[in-house]
Design a protein around this motif. Sequence first.
Motif, PDB file in Angstrom:
ATOM      1  N   THR A  44      -3.348  22.180 -21.220  1.00 33.60           N
ATOM      2  CA  THR A  44      -4.952  22.029 -21.201  1.00 33.60           C
ATOM      3  C   THR A  44      -5.471  22.538 -22.231  1.00 33.60           C
ATOM      4  OG1 THR A  44      -4.948  24.208 -20.033  1.00 33.60           O
ATOM      5  CG2 THR A  44      -4.903  22.164 -18.444  1.00 33.60           C
ATOM      6  N   THR A  60      -9.937  20.336 -20.240  1.00 30.39           N
ATOM      7  CA  THR A  60      -9.315  18.694 -20.287  1.00 30.39           C
ATOM      8  C   THR A  60      -7.703  19.189 -19.952  1.00 30.39           C
ATOM      9  OG1 THR A  60      -9.466  18.744 -22.504  1.00 30.39           O
ATOM     10  CG2 THR A  60     -11.112  17.639 -21.247  1.00 30.39           C
ATOM     11  N   ASP A  73      -6.622  11.834 -21.445  1.00 31.87           N
ATOM     12  CA  ASP A  73      -6.947  13.343 -21.175  1.00 31.87           C
ATOM     13  C   ASP A  73      -8.058  13.092 -19.921  1.00 31.87           C
ATOM     14  OD1 ASP A  73      -9.622  13.886 -22.891  1.00 31.87           O
ATOM     15  OD2 ASP A  73      -8.560  12.572 -23.927  1.00 31.87           O
ATOM     16  N   GLU A  74      -8.036  14.064 -18.925  1.00 23.87           N
ATOM     17  CA  GLU A  74      -8.979  14.136 -17.770  1.00 23.87           C
ATOM     18  C   GLU A  74      -9.766  15.504 -17.871  1.00 23.87           C
ATOM     19  OE1 GLU A  74      -7.750  11.831 -14.443  1.00 23.87           O
ATOM     20  OE2 GLU A  74      -5.784  11.324 -15.499  1.00 23.87           O
ATOM     21  N   MET A  75     -10.878  15.280 -17.370  1.00 24.82           N
ATOM     22  CA  MET A  75     -11.581  16.503 -16.988  1.00 24.82           C
ATOM     23  C   MET A  75     -10.863  17.460 -15.824  1.00 24.82           C
ATOM     24  SD  MET A  75     -15.452  17.271 -16.005  1.00 24.82           S
ATOM     25  CE  MET A  75     -15.374  17.052 -14.365  1.00 24.82           C
TER      26      MET A  75
END
Length: 155
Positions: A44, A60, A73-75
């Motif tokens: 992260t 992220t 990538d994701e929040m």
Amino acid sequence: MKHPPIEICFDLSRSIDLHKISTKQTGEEAIEGVTSGLISLNETVTWRAKHFGVWQKLITKITEYQRPIFFADEMVKGAFKAFRHEHHFEEIGEETLMIDYFEFQSPFGIVGKLVNRIVLIEYMTNMLEIRNQVIKEAAESDKWKELLNETEIGW
């Protein structure tokens, strides 16, 4: 003009240092997690940046990773209700094609959808275009050598 290999484009796209260069207009800074070098699967980064005059934090995480053709990538936490950014890479002859898919949901229901249409879609598209131009310029010059550590990238 040099045609960089797919690995260089892939690694520049996951470079925290290059991301900082491409977002200098928002004062973006990596403040926790991976704060320099290359980010990888399950890692992260917490970003602090000023958007629309307001300082914000966004965490992220790299949730999918298949070097050198794909990562996402994701929040984890931030101003959006959700977002996912997919990075796809394909070699076509001697060239590398990069394709971004960026999906996001704003909070606040119908008001958020209206803000998306009026402001955010163009704003986010512009940020991605700037970022990809910085990646292209670094990849096609020798600047990538300053951003990528040979032992870190493994080739």
